[in-house]
Design a protein around this motif. Structure first.
Motif, PDB file in Angstrom:
ATOM      1  N   ARG A  55      53.735  29.262  39.541  1.00 31.03           N
ATOM      2  CA  ARG A  55      54.116  28.023  38.866  1.00 31.03           C
ATOM      3  C   ARG A  55      53.103  27.670  37.766  1.00 31.03           C
ATOM      4  NH1 ARG A  55      57.203  23.329  40.322  1.00 31.03           N
ATOM      5  NH2 ARG A  55      58.433  24.840  41.510  1.00 31.03           N
ATOM      6  N   ALA A  56      51.826  27.979  38.025  1.00 30.16           N
ATOM      7  CA  ALA A  56      50.779  27.697  37.037  1.00 30.16           C
ATOM      8  C   ALA A  56      50.697  28.762  35.951  1.00 30.16           C
ATOM      9  CB  ALA A  56      49.429  27.575  37.735  1.00 30.16           C
ATOM     10  N   GLY A  57      51.435  29.873  36.125  1.00 27.81           N
ATOM     11  CA  GLY A  57      51.438  30.920  35.118  1.00 27.81           C
ATOM     12  C   GLY A  57      50.229  31.828  35.163  1.00 27.81           C
ATOM     13  N   VAL A  58      49.651  32.008  36.356  1.00 26.71           N
ATOM     14  CA  VAL A  58      48.476  32.870  36.500  1.00 26.71           C
ATOM     15  C   VAL A  58      48.741  33.901  37.594  1.00 26.71           C
ATOM     16  CG1 VAL A  58      46.893  31.075  35.718  1.00 26.71           C
ATOM     17  CG2 VAL A  58      47.372  31.315  38.162  1.00 26.71           C
ATOM     18  N   SER A  59      47.879  34.879  37.698  1.00 30.88           N
ATOM     19  CA  SER A  59      48.036  35.920  38.706  1.00 30.88           C
ATOM     20  C   SER A  59      47.810  35.341  40.101  1.00 30.88           C
ATOM     21  CB  SER A  59      47.036  37.052  38.462  1.00 30.88           C
ATOM     22  OG  SER A  59      45.731  36.646  38.820  1.00 30.88           O
ATOM     23  N   VAL A  60      48.324  36.019  41.111  1.00 33.36           N
ATOM     24  CA  VAL A  60      48.184  35.529  42.482  1.00 33.36           C
ATOM     25  C   VAL A  60      46.733  35.594  42.953  1.00 33.36           C
ATOM     26  CG1 VAL A  60      50.558  36.055  43.129  1.00 33.36           C
ATOM     27  CG2 VAL A  60      48.780  37.804  43.409  1.00 33.36           C
ATOM     28  N   ALA A  61      45.915  36.349  42.257  1.00 33.74           N
ATOM     29  CA  ALA A  61      44.496  36.421  42.611  1.00 33.74           C
ATOM     30  C   ALA A  61      43.680  35.301  41.983  1.00 33.74           C
ATOM     31  CB  ALA A  61      43.915  37.774  42.196  1.00 33.74           C
TER      32      ALA A  61
END
Length: 199
Positions: A45-51
């Motif tokens: 949702r934030a547009g970043v990688s899951v890491a």
């Protein structure tokens, strides 16, 4: 000639990552409740990688704890503003109760994180401190109406419990459409607090 080097934008992926994750998680809480999403979903949702979240949060509960701190701070601001409107402790408790109901109605996701997420406060000293700051604001008001610190705590607990119950009923639609029923529910909360404070 070498192609130009592509650089990652410095906005949301760097300096704003923490705030973007908190914002995304709060949106998900509003849609699904505090237990209805994963850290990976908040990342997407934030547009970043899951890491990416692990740079700031050890796990999902750590993220929720940070939101709960925001919840307590927002409450404290609202309650302080409500208390400032009157010097009479009975009326102040009434205004607090009304502000409690309005907070639940206007900030449902923060309300849910603060009261329904089941966060282990022993893991997060900052969360416990934020809650204590709310109590520290309100207990002196109740103390003006009681003979001891213990009695002040009990009075505040009764007022807050009544306001919490009315807020929950309002959100569940027991009083009609929540937006339309909010003013009457605030009035109920105020009247109940006054009664508890004078009996």
């Amino acid at each position: 000639m070498n192609p130009p080097v592509k650089r990652r934008p410095s906005g949301r992926h760097h300096g704003n990552l923490r705030n973007d994750l908190l914002r995304a998680a709060l949106e998900l809480v509003g849609e699904r409740g505090p237990h209805g999403f994963t850290l990976a979903e908040a990342s997407r949702r934030a547009g970043v990688s899951v890491a990416a979240p692990y740079k700031h949060f050890a796990d999902r509960e750590s993220l929720l704890a940070e939101l709960a701190v925001q919840g307590y701070r927002t409450q404290r601001e609202r309650f302080a503003a409500a208390l400032a409107g009157d010097d009479d402790p009975v009326e102040q408790l009434g205004r607090f109760a009304a502000a409690y109901v309005r907070f639940a109605a206007e900030e449902p996701a923060l309300f849910d994180v603060t009261f329904h997420a089941g966060i282990d406060k022993s893991r997060f000293p900052g969360l416990a401190s934020a809650g204590d700051e709310v109590s520290a604001l309100l207990l002196p008001v109740a103390r003006r109406l009681t003979a001891s610190d213990e009695a002040a705590f009990e009075l505040l607990l009764r007022v807050a419990s009544a306001a919490h119950g009315l807020a929950e009923f309002l959100r569940q639609g027991l009083f009609g459409l929540p937006a339309e029923a909010l003013p009457a529910t605030e009035s109920r909360a105020t009247t109940t607090a006054r009664t508890l404070a004078t009996t």
